[in-house]
Enzyme design. Structure first.
Site, short mmCIF file in Angstrom:
data_model
loop_
_atom_site.label_atom_id
_atom_site.label_comp_id
_atom_site.label_asym_id
_atom_site.label_seq_id
_atom_site.Cartn_x
_atom_site.Cartn_y
_atom_site.Cartn_z
N ARG A 229 0.84 -1.19 0.00
CA ARG A 229 0.00 0.00 0.00
C ARG A 229 0.88 1.24 0.00
O ARG A 229 1.91 1.28 0.67
CB ARG A 229 -0.90 0.01 1.24
CG ARG A 229 -2.07 -0.97 1.14
CD ARG A 229 -2.99 -0.47 0.07
NE ARG A 229 -4.27 -1.10 0.02
CZ ARG A 229 -4.66 -1.89 -0.97
NH1 ARG A 229 -3.82 -2.24 -1.91
NH2 ARG A 229 -5.89 -2.31 -1.03
N HIS A 277 0.66 0.92 -9.81
CA HIS A 277 -0.22 0.09 -8.97
C HIS A 277 -0.77 -1.07 -9.80
O HIS A 277 -1.99 -1.33 -9.83
CB HIS A 277 -1.36 0.93 -8.39
CG HIS A 277 -1.93 0.34 -7.12
ND1 HIS A 277 -2.37 1.09 -6.06
CD2 HIS A 277 -2.12 -0.96 -6.74
CE1 HIS A 277 -2.81 0.30 -5.10
NE2 HIS A 277 -2.68 -0.95 -5.49
#
Length: 314
Positions: A229, A277
């Protein structure tokens, strides 16, 4: 579809059409509740749902996250007290394992140096060490971390694992808790971050942590790979560590702000490899079926799998 609970699909940040189409093959699916307190909705499939939308559903039974992480679910301050299921799927685990193995091998085999040499037409072979001389440390020993650890040990790397709670894994040296963090880092050359985002882990990848990594090693310096994250890390601290030699290189798939702003120096830093991502993308073709299967089992009185521990935040 008679007798099957209706689904609210609440997704922001991307087009939910494929999710809608595939879920609709088995159940009635809506994108917005019918009125302020829609009693017909029993399940919610979400990604960064609109704050407060779930709290208005009086008969909501289960929330399903379409991502491996659930911090986006907990961002809702009015989250109702119903079970939350996180996604676990073979293809998602495989994608992440491939990404971790790819980036570890690229750093291990001097990929950054060879790319720089190619632009300058330099023919030079640097020293190379066997995988068994390199220690890869994985922060986070959930499904993703354990799969990556197995792949890395199969290639020949020495693998360390760190988790909040004590865990054991064959072939992996495990550490846990605050007491085990520094010893874990001191024994790690390549740090792979696969932690969930919680209040306890927010900003954990900071300059102080990176300073504890082993720099005198067969790689010529320590390496960071973050595919967990973005808010686990401090972007400015990573840049500082790269510029003063604390870090040799970094592969970053996640960032404090996403999309990564065009003004960020991480884009053009010569020691950084950036991906958008994309390490493990949630694909409805692989994830919808397990969700529907869980709903059916739940309606028959069966237990839910992969439940989120609300107290722990993952």
């Amino acid at each position: 579809m008679a007798g099957k609970g209706k689904i609210l699909l609440s997704i922001t940040g991307f087009n939910p059409q494929r999710w809608y189409e595939m879920l609709s093959e088995d159940r009635e699916v809506v994108l917005e509740p019918d009125g302020a307190a829609d009693p017909s909705i029993e399940y919610a499939v979400v990604w960064k749902q609109k704050p407060g939308v779930l709290a208005k559903l009086p008969n909501l039974k289960v929330i399903f996250s379409i991502g491996a992480g659930v911090d986006h679910v907990f961002a809702d301050p009015n989250l109702p007290q119903v079970p939350i299921v996180r996604v676990v799927a073979d293809n998602l685990t495989q994608y992440m394992t491939e990404y971790v193995l790819w980036r570890v091998l690229d750093h291990h085999r001097q990929g950054q140096l060879y790319r720089a040499q190619q632009t300058k037409k330099i023919w030079h072979e640097p020293p190379q060490r066997p995988a068994e001389d390199i220690s890869v440390g994985i922060m986070g020993l959930g499904n993703l971390g354990r799969s990556a650890a197995r792949a890395l040990t199969a290639v020949g790397f020495h693998v360390n694992g760190w988790s909040r709670r004590p865990q054991e894994m064959p072939g992996v040296a495990t550490f846990s808790g605050d007491a085990g963090l520094v010893p874990f880092l001191n024994a790690t050359d390549i740090l792979v971050v696969l932690l969930p985002l919680t209040e306890a882990t927010r900003g954990i990848v900071n300059y102080g942590l990176l300073k504890e990594l082993r720099r005198r090693n067969g790689l010529g310096g320590s390496v960071l790979i973050n595919a967990g994250r973005g808010r686990l890390q401090r972007d400015a601290d990573i840049l500082r560590a790269l510029d003063d030699g604390t870090l040799k290189e970094a592969s970053l798939d996640v960032f404090e702000v996403e999309p990564l702003p065009k003004t960020s120096p991480l884009w053009s830093h010569p020691k950084v490899f950036v991906t958008p991502h994309a390490a493990a993308t949630s694909d409805p073709a692989h994830l919808v079926a397990p969700m529907l299967k869980q709903m059916e089992a739940f309606e028959r009185g069966g237990p839910l799998e992969n439940l989120v521990d609300r107290a722990a935040g993952y």
